[in-house]
Design an enzyme around this catalytic site. Sequence first.
Site, PDB file in Angstrom:
ATOM      1  N   LYS A  53      -5.620   6.910   3.527  1.00  0.00           N
ATOM      2  CA  LYS A  53      -5.192   7.398   2.205  1.00  0.00           C
ATOM      3  C   LYS A  53      -5.091   6.226   1.223  1.00  0.00           C
ATOM      4  O   LYS A  53      -5.541   6.328   0.081  1.00  0.00           O
ATOM      5  CB  LYS A  53      -3.839   8.130   2.336  1.00  0.00           C
ATOM      6  N   GLN A  97       4.495  11.238   5.266  1.00  0.00           N
ATOM      7  CA  GLN A  97       3.565  11.417   6.382  1.00  0.00           C
ATOM      8  C   GLN A  97       4.285  12.115   7.538  1.00  0.00           C
ATOM      9  O   GLN A  97       5.313  11.635   8.013  1.00  0.00           O
ATOM     10  CB  GLN A  97       3.016  10.043   6.825  1.00  0.00           C
ATOM     11  N   ASP A 120       1.003  16.634  -1.730  1.00  0.00           N
ATOM     12  CA  ASP A 120       0.560  17.333  -0.511  1.00  0.00           C
ATOM     13  C   ASP A 120       0.678  18.850  -0.667  1.00  0.00           C
ATOM     14  O   ASP A 120       0.101  19.604   0.113  1.00  0.00           O
ATOM     15  CB  ASP A 120       1.430  16.902   0.678  1.00  0.00           C
TER      16      ASP A 120
END
Length: 290
Positions: A53, A97, A120
Site C-alpha cells: 500500500k 490493517q 477502506d
Amino acid sequence: MVAKIIDGNAVARQVREECAAITRDLKSRGVTPGLAVIIVGDNAASKVYVANKVKACTEVGLHSTVYAFPADTPDTEVEAEIHRLNADPQVHGILVQLPLPAHFDARRVVAAVSRDKDVDGFHLYNVGALVQGETLFPPCTPFGVQKMLEYENIPVEGQNVVVVGASNIVGKPMALMLMQKDATVVICHAKTRDLAQFTILADILVVAAGKPNLILPQMVRTGAVVIDVGINRLPNGKLAGDVDFEGVRQKASYISPVPGGVGPMTVTMLVHNTVQSALRSVSPMHSPAS
Ligand code: NAP
C-alpha cells in the site's frame, strides 16, 4: 468461445494514472493526499500488505505514514493515535490493517476512524451508506471489480449477477454495489444448497469464497462474465483463484485471472479513495464514489 482476459494490471495502471493526474493538480494547489496506516503486531502477511500500500501511494505521488505498534499495545493507545490523525488536515485517509491482536475490539478501533477518512470503507457509517448508494468510500476490492467491469464496458443494468461469498469486505458490498447499478443479484455462501443452480444463471459471476476450483465449467453459462476474487496458495506454492481458469475460459466471454486480476485493483482503489478524499477536502461537494 474463448474468454477475453480482463487484465487487472492494465485497469489498475489506468486508474493510477488518473489518480496521479489529480494528485499533481492537488499538489499545485498546496494539498498532498495523505494516507496513514495503522498496523499492530508482527503478522507477516499484514506487513507485506502494508508495504504494498505504501509503495502504491509513493508511485502515485501520495504521502503515506505507517504507525506500527507492538502487539501488546493497549487499544486505548491506538485509538488515541487514530483520534489525532482524524484531526490532522494533512491526513486524508486512515486505514487500520486487519487483523488486530486478539485483545483488540476491532469493530471499536475501526469505528474510531473518522467516516470522512475511512478509505477502506469499513466504518459502520460507510457500510450503512452503501445500502443507500451514498457511501463516502466504497470498499476497495468490490470497487476494484466494479472498475474492471466499467473498463471493459460490460453492462450491469438488468443483468443477472451471482456473487459467491458473503463476507463483509467482499461479497456483501459487491452485491450491494451491483444492485445499486440495477443488476438482479443473488448471493451464495457456504450453506447454499446446490451452488450450480445459481451460478448457471449468472450473466456476471463474481467469486470470492477462498476455495480453489470451486467454480467448474459446467457451473457457468456460455458467454458469462467471470470475475475471480479468490486468492489461494496451492500445495505446489502457486497462487490460484476460486475458478477453474483453464476450463471456464473456454465458456465465458470475459474472465479475470489470478494473479493479475482483482488483486492489483484492491490497493489501487485504496489510492483512489485517498485521492478522492483529498479532492473532497478542497471541493466538499465532490463525490468520491465516481
Ligand atoms: P471470507 O471472509 O472467508 O468469506 C468467504 C465467503 O465465501 C463466506 O461468505 C463463505 O460462506 C463463502 N464460502 C466459503 N466456501 C464456500 C463454498 N464452498 N460455496 C459457497 N460459498 C462459500 O473471505 P473473504 O475475505 O471474503 O475473501 C474471499 C477470497 O477472496 C479469499 O480467497 C481472499 O483471499 C480473497 N480476497 C482477495 C482480495 C483481492 O484483492 N483480490 C481481497 C480480499 C479477499 P459463509 O458466509 O457461509 O461462511
